[in-house]
Motif scaffolding. Structure first.
Motif, PDB file in Angstrom:
ATOM      1  N   PRO A 199      52.351  12.189 -27.437  1.00 19.69           N
ATOM      2  CA  PRO A 199      52.171  11.340 -28.622  1.00 19.69           C
ATOM      3  C   PRO A 199      52.958  10.044 -28.511  1.00 19.69           C
ATOM      4  O   PRO A 199      54.059  10.009 -27.964  1.00 19.69           O
ATOM      5  CB  PRO A 199      52.709  12.220 -29.762  1.00 19.69           C
ATOM      6  CG  PRO A 199      52.637  13.625 -29.252  1.00 19.69           C
ATOM      7  CD  PRO A 199      52.883  13.525 -27.776  1.00 19.69           C
ATOM      8  N   VAL A 200      52.384   8.975 -29.016  1.00 15.89           N
ATOM      9  CA  VAL A 200      52.996   7.648 -28.965  1.00 15.89           C
ATOM     10  C   VAL A 200      53.173   7.157 -30.400  1.00 15.89           C
ATOM     11  O   VAL A 200      52.287   7.334 -31.241  1.00 15.89           O
ATOM     12  CB  VAL A 200      52.129   6.661 -28.161  1.00 15.89           C
ATOM     13  CG1 VAL A 200      52.765   5.282 -28.124  1.00 15.89           C
ATOM     14  CG2 VAL A 200      51.900   7.182 -26.759  1.00 15.89           C
TER      15      VAL A 200
ATOM     16  N   VAL B 204      43.724   4.160 -35.071  1.00 14.74           N
ATOM     17  CA  VAL B 204      44.370   2.913 -35.466  1.00 14.74           C
ATOM     18  C   VAL B 204      45.716   2.828 -34.755  1.00 14.74           C
ATOM     19  O   VAL B 204      46.480   3.799 -34.742  1.00 14.74           O
ATOM     20  CB  VAL B 204      44.574   2.851 -36.989  1.00 14.74           C
ATOM     21  CG1 VAL B 204      45.278   1.556 -37.379  1.00 14.74           C
ATOM     22  CG2 VAL B 204      43.246   2.959 -37.715  1.00 14.74           C
ATOM     23  N   GLN B 205      46.002   1.687 -34.160  1.00 15.09           N
ATOM     24  CA  GLN B 205      47.264   1.480 -33.459  1.00 15.09           C
ATOM     25  C   GLN B 205      48.012   0.309 -34.079  1.00 15.09           C
ATOM     26  O   GLN B 205      47.390  -0.699 -34.467  1.00 15.09           O
ATOM     27  CB  GLN B 205      47.020   1.207 -31.972  1.00 15.09           C
ATOM     28  CG  GLN B 205      46.412   2.370 -31.221  1.00 15.09           C
ATOM     29  CD  GLN B 205      46.278   2.092 -29.732  1.00 15.09           C
ATOM     30  OE1 GLN B 205      46.308   0.943 -29.299  1.00 15.09           O
ATOM     31  NE2 GLN B 205      46.129   3.141 -28.948  1.00 15.09           N
ATOM     32  N   ALA B 206      49.334   0.449 -34.175  1.00 16.99           N
ATOM     33  CA  ALA B 206      50.170  -0.613 -34.739  1.00 16.99           C
ATOM     34  C   ALA B 206      51.380  -0.843 -33.847  1.00 16.99           C
ATOM     35  O   ALA B 206      51.919   0.096 -33.245  1.00 16.99           O
ATOM     36  CB  ALA B 206      50.624  -0.236 -36.148  1.00 16.99           C
ATOM     37  N   LEU B 207      51.785  -2.091 -33.747  1.00 11.75           N
ATOM     38  CA  LEU B 207      52.954  -2.470 -32.959  1.00 11.75           C
ATOM     39  C   LEU B 207      53.761  -3.483 -33.757  1.00 11.75           C
ATOM     40  O   LEU B 207      53.215  -4.470 -34.256  1.00 11.75           O
ATOM     41  CB  LEU B 207      52.536  -3.068 -31.612  1.00 11.75           C
ATOM     42  CG  LEU B 207      53.666  -3.579 -30.710  1.00 11.75           C
ATOM     43  CD1 LEU B 207      54.566  -2.432 -30.280  1.00 11.75           C
ATOM     44  CD2 LEU B 207      53.086  -4.297 -29.498  1.00 11.75           C
ATOM     45  N   LEU B 208      55.044  -3.220 -33.908  1.00 16.72           N
ATOM     46  CA  LEU B 208      55.947  -4.125 -34.616  1.00 16.72           C
ATOM     47  C   LEU B 208      56.998  -4.658 -33.646  1.00 16.72           C
ATOM     48  O   LEU B 208      57.523  -3.918 -32.814  1.00 16.72           O
ATOM     49  CB  LEU B 208      56.639  -3.409 -35.778  1.00 16.72           C
ATOM     50  CG  LEU B 208      55.731  -2.817 -36.860  1.00 16.72           C
ATOM     51  CD1 LEU B 208      56.568  -2.125 -37.923  1.00 16.72           C
ATOM     52  CD2 LEU B 208      54.856  -3.883 -37.490  1.00 16.72           C
ATOM     53  N   ALA B 209      57.282  -5.937 -33.761  1.00 10.33           N
ATOM     54  CA  ALA B 209      58.305  -6.574 -32.917  1.00 10.33           C
ATOM     55  C   ALA B 209      59.076  -7.568 -33.767  1.00 10.33           C
ATOM     56  O   ALA B 209      58.505  -8.242 -34.634  1.00 10.33           O
ATOM     57  CB  ALA B 209      57.661  -7.273 -31.722  1.00 10.33           C
TER      58      ALA B 209
ATOM     59  N   LEU C 166      50.219   4.687 -42.220  1.00 12.02           N
ATOM     60  CA  LEU C 166      51.025   5.645 -41.467  1.00 12.02           C
ATOM     61  C   LEU C 166      51.288   5.151 -40.051  1.00 12.02           C
ATOM     62  O   LEU C 166      52.367   5.383 -39.491  1.00 12.02           O
ATOM     63  CB  LEU C 166      50.331   7.006 -41.440  1.00 12.02           C
ATOM     64  CG  LEU C 166      50.206   7.735 -42.783  1.00 12.02           C
ATOM     65  CD1 LEU C 166      49.524   9.081 -42.598  1.00 12.02           C
ATOM     66  CD2 LEU C 166      51.575   7.917 -43.434  1.00 12.02           C
ATOM     67  N   ALA C 167      50.309   4.476 -39.445  1.00 12.83           N
ATOM     68  CA  ALA C 167      50.515   3.935 -38.104  1.00 12.83           C
ATOM     69  C   ALA C 167      51.601   2.855 -38.124  1.00 12.83           C
ATOM     70  O   ALA C 167      52.450   2.791 -37.225  1.00 12.83           O
ATOM     71  CB  ALA C 167      49.212   3.372 -37.559  1.00 12.83           C
ATOM     72  N   ILE C 168      51.601   2.012 -39.153  1.00 12.95           N
ATOM     73  CA  ILE C 168      52.629   0.964 -39.257  1.00 12.95           C
ATOM     74  C   ILE C 168      54.007   1.587 -39.481  1.00 12.95           C
ATOM     75  O   ILE C 168      55.000   1.182 -38.862  1.00 12.95           O
ATOM     76  CB  ILE C 168      52.263  -0.007 -40.395  1.00 12.95           C
ATOM     77  CG1 ILE C 168      50.959  -0.755 -40.063  1.00 12.95           C
ATOM     78  CG2 ILE C 168      53.392  -0.998 -40.634  1.00 12.95           C
ATOM     79  CD1 ILE C 168      50.423  -1.596 -41.197  1.00 12.95           C
TER      80      ILE C 168
ATOM     81  N   THR D 261      59.507   3.192 -37.488  1.00 14.87           N
ATOM     82  CA  THR D 261      60.547   4.206 -37.261  1.00 14.87           C
ATOM     83  C   THR D 261      60.613   4.692 -35.828  1.00 14.87           C
ATOM     84  O   THR D 261      61.502   5.464 -35.476  1.00 14.87           O
ATOM     85  CB  THR D 261      60.294   5.408 -38.184  1.00 14.87           C
ATOM     86  OG1 THR D 261      59.005   5.981 -37.891  1.00 14.87           O
ATOM     87  CG2 THR D 261      60.325   4.991 -39.647  1.00 14.87           C
ATOM     88  N   ASP D 262      59.614   4.279 -35.003  1.00 18.55           N
ATOM     89  CA  ASP D 262      59.508   4.749 -33.616  1.00 18.55           C
ATOM     90  C   ASP D 262      59.440   6.280 -33.572  1.00 18.55           C
ATOM     91  O   ASP D 262      60.005   6.921 -32.689  1.00 18.55           O
ATOM     92  CB  ASP D 262      60.678   4.243 -32.774  1.00 18.55           C
ATOM     93  CG  ASP D 262      60.392   4.364 -31.276  1.00 18.55           C
ATOM     94  OD1 ASP D 262      59.191   4.423 -30.911  1.00 18.55           O
ATOM     95  OD2 ASP D 262      61.335   4.419 -30.483  1.00 18.55           O
ATOM     96  N   HIS D 263      58.721   6.828 -34.551  1.00 13.63           N
ATOM     97  CA  HIS D 263      58.584   8.280 -34.652  1.00 13.63           C
ATOM     98  C   HIS D 263      57.098   8.622 -34.529  1.00 13.63           C
ATOM     99  O   HIS D 263      56.311   8.312 -35.421  1.00 13.63           O
ATOM    100  CB  HIS D 263      59.125   8.774 -36.000  1.00 13.63           C
ATOM    101  CG  HIS D 263      59.061  10.264 -36.156  1.00 13.63           C
ATOM    102  ND1 HIS D 263      60.023  11.110 -35.642  1.00 13.63           N
ATOM    103  CD2 HIS D 263      58.142  11.066 -36.761  1.00 13.63           C
ATOM    104  CE1 HIS D 263      59.707  12.368 -35.927  1.00 13.63           C
ATOM    105  NE2 HIS D 263      58.569  12.354 -36.607  1.00 13.63           N
ATOM    106  N   PRO D 264      56.659   9.264 -33.436  1.00 14.88           N
ATOM    107  CA  PRO D 264      55.234   9.576 -33.269  1.00 14.88           C
ATOM    108  C   PRO D 264      54.753  10.579 -34.315  1.00 14.88           C
ATOM    109  O   PRO D 264      55.495  11.471 -34.741  1.00 14.88           O
ATOM    110  CB  PRO D 264      55.149  10.164 -31.858  1.00 14.88           C
ATOM    111  CG  PRO D 264      56.420   9.751 -31.180  1.00 14.88           C
ATOM    112  CD  PRO D 264      57.450   9.661 -32.260  1.00 14.88           C
TER     113      PRO D 264
END
Length: 461
Positions: free
Chosen positions: A296-297, A316-321, A381-383, A388-391
């Motif tokens: 899981p990612v 759905v994929q989300a990436l925060l930086a 939930l993806a965001i 939280t970097d929690h899969p």
């Protein structure tokens, strides 16, 4: 003079010019730039004098029959052996039916119809394919590529309506395909091919022949820049079935929807895979929209969306930086950007997820476009998972509409979505609390109902 005036009045003639909308048929006594009925611009044209309709009775050639005496078996469905197409049409082709298939250039309309033509021809029936956009040799090249060559499939490269109807008289096909209706023109009316007058005349003539012969007819229609069918709106009213062929240019998936169907439902969707070898039906297209990873990612969530009555799984994929700018960047792909921006605000205000310093990138897998509000919970939930970097659990799905107050609202088809997820191996679901409940839940499948977004986040994090 009085006699002449009364005679003209009885004949129903008027010297006042009449103006008619080419799209919807709305009439007005003076010219206007915008139709008062359909609000289309530049479609009102002068038609000259108005002549009253015929009111005198004539001899009846075909007497009316009681409805109980009509043999409905003569118009039964004839399957095309393409399951996804038969699903959308309601069971197959109907003798005498006229079907309009519209879509953007390159989406696969001609490829699909050539495959249909070959399958019907292999049943021993004559099929006539009239092409006004390509030569017969070009169509033959495509037929060789997709293995659509049959002995009783005839090709005719014609742009004249009279010549095309002459081919129909000679071959007597059970199926006629016209690609496209905007390329044919009639010498009996003015205007160039594709114009409003020509399209109306061509469509009316072909429909009349199809009904008289009991010949199934498939018409290809062009679309305008905004995706609507080109030509007069009357064209959609005349035909029996209107189908829209959709698909992203960079995606293999193609969706076929019935906008109008006199013989079946209009909420069915057919899925097709466009490849180098042709176009094939996809009975289970969910694999195109879900990535396959061993572990899981964080920042990913699976949801179930309804296309018509058909449930489809999508990821759905989300990436925060951390953003180096004062104004964080918000980028989306396959999702409504304003909807994602709303969910980011709800997460920060209602669920205490700090996002005002992060660039956010939210996208779907496989090029699918999700517009249903039921995907809101999965996006949120993806965001949160990316923050939280929690899969999330590997076999979890989530769906539900999220409101500005942070509530999770019920969505239609909860039972169907759960059944589809269970069929594909998922074991857990987070769904909105519904007064009617979720319905029957498969054995071994865990369903958790939530009323707010904060409650859903508390379950997972």
């Amino acid at each position: 003079m009085a006699t002449k005036t009364s005679t003209a009045a009885r004949a129903g003639r008027s010297n006042t010019p009449n103006f008619r909308c080419a799209e919807c048929g709305y009439t007005t006594a003076k010219w206007v730039g915008r139709c008062g009925e359909c609000q289309a611009w530049g479609t009102v044209e002068e038609t000259g004098q108005v002549v009253a309709r015929t009111t005198a009775a004539t001899a009846v050639t075909t007497p009316a029959r009681r409805i109980a005496d009509v043999d409905a078996t003569l118009s039964g469905f004839q399957p095309t052996k393409i399951d996804e197409l038969d699903r959308v049409l309601g069971g197959g082709l109907v003798p005498g039916a006229v079907i309009l298939l519209a879509g953007e250039p390159g989406v696969g309309k001609s490829t699909l119809l050539l495959d249909v033509a070959a399958r019907v021809a292999r049943l021993g029936k004559n099929v006539l394919y009239v092409t006004g956009e390509e030569s017969a040799a070009q169509v033959k090249l495509r037929a060789d590529r997709i293995d659509a060559v049959a002995d009783s499939l005839y090709l005719s490269a014609e742009t004249d309506l009279g010549q095309a109807l002459g081919q129909v008289e000679k071959i007597e096909p059970a199926l006629l395909i016209v690609d496209s209706v905007q390329t044919l023109s009639s010498a009996a009316v003015d205007g160039s091919a594709g114009g409003v007058t020509q399209v109306r005349e061509v469509a009316a003539s072909i429909i009349g022949v199809a009904k008289a012969r009991g010949m199934t007819t498939l018409l290809v229609g062009h679309v305008t820049k905004d995706g609507s069918i080109a030509g007069p709106r009357l064209l959609e009213h005349l035909v029996d079935v209107v189908c829209q062929f959709e698909g992203e240019r960079h995606s293999r998936l193609r969706l076929l929807r019935a906008v109008k169907n006199r013989y079946g439902p209009t909420d069915e969707v057919g899925c097709f895979d466009l490849t180098d070898g042709g176009i094939e039906g996809l009975a289970d297209p969910s694999g195109l929209f879900v990535s396959r990873t061993k572990d899981p990612v964080s920042g990913t969530c699976i949801t179930v969306t309804l296309e018509g009555r058909r449930p489809l799984l999508a990821e759905v994929q989300a990436l925060l930086a951390e953003s180096p700018n004062a104004q964080p960047r918000r980028a989306t792909s396959g999702l409504d950007s304003s909807r994602v921006a709303m969910l980011l605000a709800v997460l920060q205000s209602r669920a205490s997820v700090s996002l005002h310093k992060d660039d956010s990138y939210v996208a779907t897998v496989g090029g699918v476009r999700l517009t249903e509000p039921a995907t809101d919970l999965a996006v949120a939930l993806a965001i949160a998972s990316a923050k939280t970097d929690h899969p999330l659990p590997a076999r979890l799905i989530a769906f539900g509409e999220v409101g500005l107050a942070g509530e999770v609202r019920p969505v239609p088809g909860i039972g169907r979505r759960i059944q589809e997820a269970e069929r594909l191996g998922f074991t857990h679901a987070i769904v909105p609390a519904s007064p009617g409940g979720t319905g029957p839940v498969p054995k071994g499948f865990s369903v958790r109902e939530v009323s707010t977004l904060a409650e859903a986040l508390a379950l997972l994090f």
